[in-house]
Design an enzyme around this catalytic site. Structure first.
Site: not given
Length: 182
Positions: A102, A105
């Site tokens: 991600c 993230c």
């Protein structure tokens, strides 16, 4: 009379088990004592399995030590998350649910680390939502990554979805002020 055992790892006493135990779990052979039955006991993060075999007893022990440090982000998994949350007591716990792939993230990770250094009265955790941890992620109701869950007294009290730093700070502040006033 209860049996009390003190298990100390030594090269001759321990050997890795096979068949489904993680590397942290070891098999220890101890002399047979009366009163040892086939049973499992779970004490915090320690699990002891007593099994009688012939003239000896086998004790399988799993002891994981998880240290949660002030100003640090602690990586958790499906087995360590709830014990750490329970051990936090009345402290606020913030959980970052992320994945390795991600992009957002990865962008918010250093900011999340900085928050752990700023709010020393808050426990900061992170959970990789990989297939192994999927049951916990599902239990916590994750739909997108990153998702931040803020817990108090073993209950989710706030949630922030996405890499929204300002929203995360506001949610932490709200939880902290509610905690100090209630």
């Amino acid at each position: 009379m209860p049996l009390s055992l003190r298990l100390a790892p030594s090269p001759t006493a321990l050997s890795p088990t096979t068949g489904g135990f993680s590397p942290a779990k070891k098999q220890c052979r101890i002399p047979s004592y009366s009163g040892v039955a086939t049973t499992t006991r779970r004490i915090g993060l320690c699990s002891l399995d007593y099994v009688k075999r012939g003239d000896s007893s086998v004790v399988r022990c799993s002891l994981q030590t998880v240290n949660v440090s002030v100003g640090q982000v602690t990586e958790v998994d499906k087995d360590t998350f709830w014990p750490i949350v329970k051990a936090a007591g009345e402290k606020i716990v913030v959980l970052d649910m992320y994945t390795q792939w991600c992009g957002p993230c990865k962008v918010i990770a250093p900011k999340y680390k900085a928050l752990s250094e700023k709010y020393e009265d808050v426990v900061f955790l992170k959970l990789d939502c990989n297939p192994e941890n999927r049951p916990l992620a599902k239990e916590l109701g994750i739909r997108v990554v990153p998702t931040f869950k803020i817990l108090k007294d073993n209950q989710v009290v706030k949630e922030v979805t996405g890499a929204k730093y300002d929203d995360l700070v506001a949610a932490i502040e709200t939880a902290r002020s509610a905690s100090s006033s209630g």
